[in-house]
Design an enzyme around this catalytic site. Structure first.
Site, mmCIF file in Angstrom:
data_model
loop_
_atom_site.group_PDB
_atom_site.id
_atom_site.type_symbol
_atom_site.label_atom_id
_atom_site.label_comp_id
_atom_site.label_asym_id
_atom_site.label_seq_id
_atom_site.Cartn_x
_atom_site.Cartn_y
_atom_site.Cartn_z
ATOM 1 C CG ASN A 1 -1.820 1.172 1.319
ATOM 2 O OD1 ASN A 1 -1.400 2.295 1.056
ATOM 3 N ND2 ASN A 1 -3.066 0.954 1.692
ATOM 4 C CG ASP A 57 -3.016 4.751 0.483
ATOM 5 O OD1 ASP A 57 -3.025 4.595 -0.744
ATOM 6 O OD2 ASP A 57 -3.897 4.287 1.240
ATOM 7 C CG HIS A 58 2.115 6.070 4.742
ATOM 8 N ND1 HIS A 58 0.805 6.358 4.995
ATOM 9 C CD2 HIS A 58 2.579 5.444 5.853
ATOM 10 C CE1 HIS A 58 0.469 5.915 6.193
ATOM 11 N NE2 HIS A 58 1.540 5.357 6.739
ATOM 12 N NE ARG A 112 7.101 21.629 2.433
ATOM 13 C CZ ARG A 112 8.400 21.975 2.361
ATOM 14 N NH1 ARG A 112 8.963 22.219 1.206
ATOM 15 N NH2 ARG A 112 9.106 22.067 3.452
ATOM 16 C CG HIS A 142 -8.228 4.224 1.128
ATOM 17 N ND1 HIS A 142 -8.391 4.169 2.486
ATOM 18 C CD2 HIS A 142 -9.441 4.553 0.618
ATOM 19 C CE1 HIS A 142 -9.655 4.466 2.793
ATOM 20 N NE2 HIS A 142 -10.304 4.713 1.664
ATOM 21 N NE ARG A 178 -9.416 8.746 3.995
ATOM 22 C CZ ARG A 178 -9.557 7.897 5.018
ATOM 23 N NH1 ARG A 178 -8.727 6.904 5.201
ATOM 24 N NH2 ARG A 178 -10.525 8.063 5.887
ATOM 25 N NE ARG A 196 -7.482 11.761 4.901
ATOM 26 C CZ ARG A 196 -7.819 11.167 6.045
ATOM 27 N NH1 ARG A 196 -6.923 10.472 6.714
ATOM 28 N NH2 ARG A 196 -9.036 11.271 6.522
ATOM 29 C CG HIS A 197 -3.667 9.207 0.900
ATOM 30 N ND1 HIS A 197 -4.492 8.429 0.139
ATOM 31 C CD2 HIS A 197 -3.867 8.829 2.193
ATOM 32 C CE1 HIS A 197 -5.174 7.627 0.924
ATOM 33 N NE2 HIS A 197 -4.837 7.843 2.190
ATOM 34 C CD GLU A 239 -7.095 -0.266 1.176
ATOM 35 O OE1 GLU A 239 -7.198 0.824 1.783
ATOM 36 O OE2 GLU A 239 -6.284 -1.128 1.509
ATOM 37 C CB THR A 270 -5.309 4.861 9.091
ATOM 38 O OG1 THR A 270 -5.293 3.746 8.191
ATOM 39 C CG2 THR A 270 -5.263 4.319 10.518
ATOM 40 C CB THR A 271 -9.283 1.951 7.298
ATOM 41 O OG1 THR A 271 -8.883 2.484 6.045
ATOM 42 C CG2 THR A 271 -10.644 1.309 7.165
ATOM 43 C CD GLU A 297 -7.310 -5.875 3.416
ATOM 44 O OE1 GLU A 297 -7.596 -5.501 2.269
ATOM 45 O OE2 GLU A 297 -6.520 -5.271 4.162
ATOM 46 C CG HIS A 326 -5.526 -1.551 9.357
ATOM 47 N ND1 HIS A 326 -5.090 -0.844 10.455
ATOM 48 C CD2 HIS A 326 -6.037 -0.642 8.491
ATOM 49 C CE1 HIS A 326 -5.353 0.435 10.253
ATOM 50 N NE2 HIS A 326 -5.915 0.587 9.077
ATOM 51 N N GLY A 327 -2.030 -2.643 10.148
ATOM 52 C CA GLY A 327 -1.170 -2.632 11.336
ATOM 53 C C GLY A 327 -0.072 -3.680 11.339
ATOM 54 N N GLY A 332 1.056 -1.406 4.319
ATOM 55 C CA GLY A 332 1.520 -0.086 3.921
ATOM 56 C C GLY A 332 2.513 0.517 4.887
ATOM 57 C CG HIS A 333 2.777 2.926 9.184
ATOM 58 N ND1 HIS A 333 2.739 4.300 9.109
ATOM 59 C CD2 HIS A 333 3.620 2.630 10.199
ATOM 60 C CE1 HIS A 333 3.507 4.811 10.035
ATOM 61 N NE2 HIS A 333 4.060 3.822 10.723
HETATM 62 N N1 PXP Z 1 -5.956 -2.813 4.429
HETATM 63 C C1 PXP Z 1 -6.852 -1.805 4.487
HETATM 64 C C2 PXP Z 1 -8.260 -2.108 4.127
HETATM 65 C C3 PXP Z 1 -6.456 -0.506 4.834
HETATM 66 O O1 PXP Z 1 -7.372 0.477 4.872
HETATM 67 C C4 PXP Z 1 -5.093 -0.260 5.123
HETATM 68 C C5 PXP Z 1 -4.640 1.124 5.457
HETATM 69 O O2 PXP Z 1 -4.842 1.968 4.382
HETATM 70 C C6 PXP Z 1 -4.198 -1.338 5.049
HETATM 71 C C7 PXP Z 1 -4.651 -2.607 4.714
HETATM 72 C C8 PXP Z 1 -2.747 -1.158 5.327
HETATM 73 O O3 PXP Z 1 -2.580 -0.884 6.682
HETATM 74 P P1 PXP Z 1 -1.136 -0.467 7.205
HETATM 75 O O4 PXP Z 1 -0.789 0.831 6.558
HETATM 76 O O5 PXP Z 1 -1.329 -0.353 8.681
HETATM 77 O O6 PXP Z 1 -0.204 -1.575 6.815
#
Ligand code: PXP
Length: 241
Positions: free
Chosen positions: A7, A9-10, A18, A43, A45, A49-50, A70, A100-101, A151, A191-192, A213-214
């Protein structure tokens, strides 16, 4: 074979901080692919925002792997994503003020909207997944509205300190993926997840796709994208052995 979707997005968040051209999430996506990622997740949104429309269009044209988008069930976004026709869409809940979600979909409450939108994407041969908490009723409801995959939200598992609560959260994930498998649905997770807490989850053979992602982008900022992606792929493979 288990898949890793990165992911990105970041990367877009950094660019938007910027209102600039760089870093370009499309370039980041190509580096992820070169490092061995099986797909890219973004994602889009409602507040943009990203990830922007331009990112979706360029990703669709340049990716050699799979694009998973997403989104919430917001009409303008749905129209846009339908015109892009990604390989997969994952419906997620969205709140404007969240960082975040925050949790999985309440599928039953939104069943009619989800059912209609799932049917529209399936008609266009876009694979449809629903982001749900590890909860048997949500998995059953996802099946009922026609989703091809779920998921499973690993957020609560990741937030729990190691010990009995984390074990309990892991068991909820196990129960949910087993039910999803019995119902014939694909099983994804995300997620996480990071390089350590991922291991017990990645050991679950029923999970065929991770969306992360993160942890990857945070490590990439320090060691580079290629190494960050490769290390996550190695971690998943180690857990599977
Ligand atoms: N899955 C979904 C549905 C999400 O919304 C996100 C965050 O955008 C992720 C996975 C990835 O989560 P993380 O950035 O914590 O890895």
């Amino acid at each position: 074979m288990v898949r890793l979707n990165v992911n990105i997005d970041h990367v877009a968040t950094l660019r938007q901080a910027r209102q600039a051209q760089e870093p370009d999430p499309v370039a980041a996506a190509l580096l992820c692919e070169l490092a061995g990622a099986d797909g890219i997740t973004v994602h889009i949104r409602a507040d943009r925002r990203h990830i922007q429309e331009r990112d979706l269009e360029m990703l669709r044209r340049t990716l050699k792997t799979r694009l998973n988008v997403e989104m919430a069930t917001e009409q303008d976004t749905i129209r846009l994503v339908m015109s892009i026709a990604p390989d997969q869409v994952t419906f997620v809940p969205e709140r404007p003020d969240e960082l975040t979600t925050e949790g999985g979909l309440d599928v039953m409450t939104h069943r009619d909207t989800l059912k209609n939108n799932i049917a529209l994407f399936k008609e266009r041969e876009v694979h449809v997944s629903l982001f749900v908490d590890p909860n048997l009723d949500q998995v059953k409801a996802a099946h009922m509205v026609g989703a091809q995959a779920v998921e499973i939200n690993t957020g609560r598992y990741c937030e729990s300190p190691p010990g009995p609560e984390r074990e309990r959260q892991l068991q909820e994930i196990v129960n949910s993926i087993k039910l999803a498998g019995k119902l014939g649905m694909g099983c994804h997770a995300g997620h996480g997840l990071d390089y350590r807490n991922l291991l017990p989850v990645a050991a679950l053979a029923e999970i065929e796709e991770f969306n992360i992602g993160h942890a990857i982008i945070a490590r990439a900022a320090l060691v580079g994208m290629e190494r960050a992606v490769r290390e996550m792929i190695d971690a998943i493979r180690r857990a599977r052995r």
